[in-house]
Design an enzyme around this catalytic site. Structure first.
Site, PDB file in Angstrom:
ATOM      1  CG  ASP A 141      45.253  -7.954 -15.038  1.00 32.81           C
ATOM      2  OD1 ASP A 141      44.013  -7.701 -14.872  1.00 32.81           O
ATOM      3  OD2 ASP A 141      46.167  -7.365 -14.086  1.00 32.81           O
ATOM      4  CB  SER A 146      44.970  -0.492 -14.066  1.00 31.35           C
ATOM      5  OG  SER A 146      46.180  -0.644 -13.372  1.00 31.35           O
ATOM      6  CG  HIS A 166      44.010  -5.013 -11.620  1.00 31.37           C
ATOM      7  ND1 HIS A 166      44.939  -5.238 -12.723  1.00 31.37           N
ATOM      8  CD2 HIS A 166      43.932  -3.678 -11.500  1.00 31.37           C
ATOM      9  CE1 HIS A 166      45.560  -4.067 -12.963  1.00 31.37           C
ATOM     10  NE2 HIS A 166      44.936  -3.186 -12.303  1.00 31.37           N
TER      11      HIS A 166
END
Length: 774
Positions: free
Chosen positions: A223, A652, A87
């Site tokens: 991810d 992240s 992402h």
């Protein structure tokens, strides 16, 4: 080079592993040696403080980068190969996707360096050093210094220190305040702007579970995405050039394929965005009732309208995929945060803490004189902010959340130049907008934006106090009798800003009158002007008072609890958090395991739901159990695992690192039960959701066949912890013969450049570890 610990671990005790409590805090790496190192060692760290952070020698911090200014990444090879989340790389993947080459759906893998894809707007910042400059910034400033003078002096000094540290533009440098303006630190970075896409799994892996599973555990998401950082041939940062060469990091992370067990040590290195854990109950009220509720309302409407158009056409889906994912992320976060605050009774807890604080303050005359009115000042400032706060929220979420109005707002620099009648300056301003316009229209679909405009402008008209709305906007609404579909028809039929061709034509020959008469520009310009003249001054005054009171409040808290080691709120600077691999119990009668497997993906598989589609090849690998060396000791392929590390947005893509300094996973999310994390830490529920390093390697190797990438990594296996524990039952003591045999085995495995085998005994445990050092 960090030490390598041999895979031989002889346990001679049947005692359970050390079960550490969660450690709250996002710590500055330069202070680890003084504040945290001993505690980290107790939990399982085997590195020195200098191996974590050093200015002069290679250390872990040299492997960590700030990715694009919004995420974290880490080097996993000596050739500049960079790992981050899917992402985080999503917009770059999307920018290279077309209906003919849909990398979002199909994935992308560069089987050779010349196949890697450049990303002109992407950069990474690599930390050179951080310094405490509090003394320089606050020199001569005391409690009697006026707030205006203090603000002026600190701002000037921060800029001067950063400017000097930049070495005439060689480095990106800035000074940030900590503890609400009580301390100041300088950060110096090298910025590399040639960052190329190397690999990304299909979204069916990288976004498996979609919005349904977002912020949830159990998770089964791959991810990750891979990039490579390039530099000029002389080793300096440079813009994209085919002559550039892969960056040679001072340190890269070995990738571990060893197993993980409950209570194993884990640390997360990265760039957490913003936390507000010193916020009082007054600020929390605004967060819950204004920011979150408004964000939920506005984003829910926008997401629904976008989704309608995305479902109609694959081209529109690709255009809006990144924007949709970004908008949805904090839409759901706001819902979870409000629910968590209510569940944890966070408001009540803060009120109780403030009562204790006030009791402590009033118990001493000197403290009362200095801090006695601080909480009242905070309350009064927040009451003033509350009157105008919706103007800020709706400006960002509704006005600039509408694409045509955002583009119109970006015309403001050109508008200001046109008013000066300077043709040369206007030409330059128009040229500066060309890349912005190109990027905007590449991912723009006017019919979708028109629906969003009508809906969000209606909310703006209804929810913002009429006295805080500009007259020009109110007149336009009145002209169409409050019918926002008709207002949208007028704007989208008459604004050149909804057409790429017309906008580019305008930039070729910009004219003040044409821009002033554009209805989209008229709306956004009137709202911005009104905000600056009627809302911003009142907010600025209130925020200045709040900043002063908050600074005093935090200073008093630290004085009130002198034995407590405080950490500063996150502010997008490099931090380290440490904890352990841990499952948790979200509610009575439910216990979550600390890891998930590929079997869980197959259980969730649903070919009729785009969020749960499983690629055919992944299904085949599952059926044949073709996991290779990436399976755990039970033959399972671990996909995700959780730790109790303290993280937030910006983390992240952060590496999850074991006690030996090896990559064991990559952080990508937090859990639903701890959505209050930016405001208060919950030791029982707070979890960091991570993709397992073995699933990373499995997807690259077995699924994608990108063995060229596997071959450039340093992959380590430190043995099977379960095997050691099981064997311990039959070993009452470590005999000298056994120890000597183990040492001889270790010597036999010495590699070139390794010259020492060291026996390390752990205090309080009947165990030994053999370490090999350079």
């Amino acid at each position: 080079m960090l030490k390598r610990i041999l895979s031989l671990l002889l346990f001679v005790s049947l005692s359970l592993p050390f079960a550490a409590k969660a450690d709250e805090g996002m710590w500055l790496p330069m202070l680890i040696k003084r504040l945290n190192h001993t505690d980290m060692q107790k939990q399982g760290l085997q590195l020195t403080a200098e191996e974590i952070y050093s200015v002069n020698n290679s250390s872990l911090k040299d492997a960590i980068v700030q990715f694009g200014g919004f995420c974290t990444g880490e080097f996993i090879s000596s050739e500049g190969l960079l790992l981050t989340n899917h992402h985080c790389g999503y917009s770059s993947i999307q920018s290279h996707s077309t209906t003919e080459h849909d990398y979002l759906t199909d994935g992308f893998w560069a089987m050779a360096k010349e196949k890697e894809l450049p990303n002109p707007e992407l950069f990474v910042d690599i930390l050179v050093r951080m310094d405490d400059v509090t003394g320089q910034v606050l020199e001569g400033i005391s409690n009697t210094t006026s707030e205006q003078e203090r603000a002026q002096k600190t701002a000037q000094r921060m800029q001067a220190i950063a400017r000097e540290a930049s070495n005439n533009g060689q480095y990106v440098s800035y000074v940030r305040d900590f503890f609400n303006g009580n301390e100041f630190y300088l950060f110096v970075y090298e910025r590399f702007s040639d960052v190329r896409l190397v690999g990304a799994p299909p979204s069916s892996i990288g976004k498996f579970g979609g919005d349904t599973d977002n912020w949830m555990w159990p998770r089964h998401t791959g991810d990750f995405s891979l990039f490579r950082v390039y530099m000029s041939p002389d080793g300096k940062p440079a813009d994209y050039s085919p002559n550039n060469v892969p960056y040679k990091p001072k340190h890269h992370l070995p990738v571990s394929i060893s197993g993980k067990e409950q209570s194993d040590f884990a640390m997360v290195f990265g760039f957490p965005g913003r936390t507000k854990r010193f916020m009082t109950s007054h600020g929390l009220k605004l967060e819950v009732n204004q920011l979150n509720k408004s964000r939920i309302k506005l984003r829910e409407k926008k997401l629904g309208l976008w989704k309608e158009e995305m479902d109609k056409d694959p081209a529109t889906r690709i255009k809006y995929a990144s924007k949709y994912a970004s908008t949805a992320n904090y839409y759901k976060y706001s819902i979870g945060q409000n629910e968590g605050i209510e569940r944890m009774k966070t408001m009540e807890g803060k009120i109780a803490d403030e009562a204790k604080f006030q009791t402590w303050v009033t118990a001493d005359a000197q403290r009362k004189a200095q801090y006695g009115d601080v909480l009242n000042q905070i309350g009064n400032a927040n009451n003033q902010i509350e009157k105008y706060n919706l103007g800020t929220v709706y400006l960002n979420e509704a006005v600039l959340g509408t694409e045509v109005l955002l583009l119109a707002y970006r015309m403001t620099p050109l508008y200001n130049v046109l008013k000066l009648s300077n043709a040369e300056a206007a030409k330059k301003a128009a040229e500066d907008l060309e890349s912005t316009v190109e990027s905007h229209f590449k991912n723009y679909y006017a019919p979708a934006d028109k629906k969003v405009f009508a809906a969000l402008m209606k909310y703006y008209s209804e929810d913002i106090p009429k006295e805080q709305q500009p007259d020009a906007f109110k007149s336009m609404v009145k002209k169409y009798n409050g019918n926002f579909e008709k207002l949208a028809d007028y704007v989208f039929n008459n604004s050149f800003l909804v057409s790429e061709e017309k906008t580019e034509a305008f930039l070729q020959n910009p004219a003040l009158k044409k821009l002033e008469n554009d209805p989209a520009f008229q709306i956004v310009n009137s709202i911005i002007d009104n905000y600056r003249s009627n809302i911003a001054p009142s907010l600025a005054e209130a925020n200045a008072k709040l900043a002063q009171a908050n600074r005093l409040y935090v200073a008093a808290l630290r004085q009130m609890n002198p034995d407590k080691v405080y950490y500063p709120d996150a502010n997008s600077t490099m931090r380290l958090s440490y904890g352990t691999v841990q499952g948790y119990s979200p509610q009575d009668g439910v216990r979550y395991n600390y890891y998930t497997t590929l079997e869980g993906i197959m259980d969730k598989a649903d070919s009729t739901n785009e969020e749960f589609i499983v690629p055919d090849k992944l299904q085949q690998l599952y059926r044949t159990k073709n996991y290779g060396r990436y399976a755990n000791e039970k033959g399972e392929l671990v996909v995700n695992f959780i730790t109790n590390n303290d993280i937030t947005g910006g983390n992240s893509g952060s590496p999850v690192i074991n006690g030996r300094g090896e990559l064991i996973g990559v952080a990508f999310d937090g859990n639903w039960e701890a959505m209050t994390g930016d405001l208060v830490y919950d030791p029982d529920y707070k979890r960091c959701i991570n993709m397992d390093s073995r699933y990373l390697l499995f997807i690259i190797d077995k699924f994608a066949g990108a063995t060229n990438l596997i071959n450039e990594m340093t992959i380590v296996d430190n043995g099977n912890p379960d095997a050691g524990d099981a064997a311990s039952a039959a070993i009452p003591n470590v005999t000298s013969d056994l120890l000597e045999a183990a040492i001889e085995e270790a010597k036999a495995e010495l590699k070139e450049g390794e010259s020492k085998v060291k026996v390390k005994k752990k205090e309080g445990k009947k165990s030994v570890k053999l370490e090999i050092r350079n």
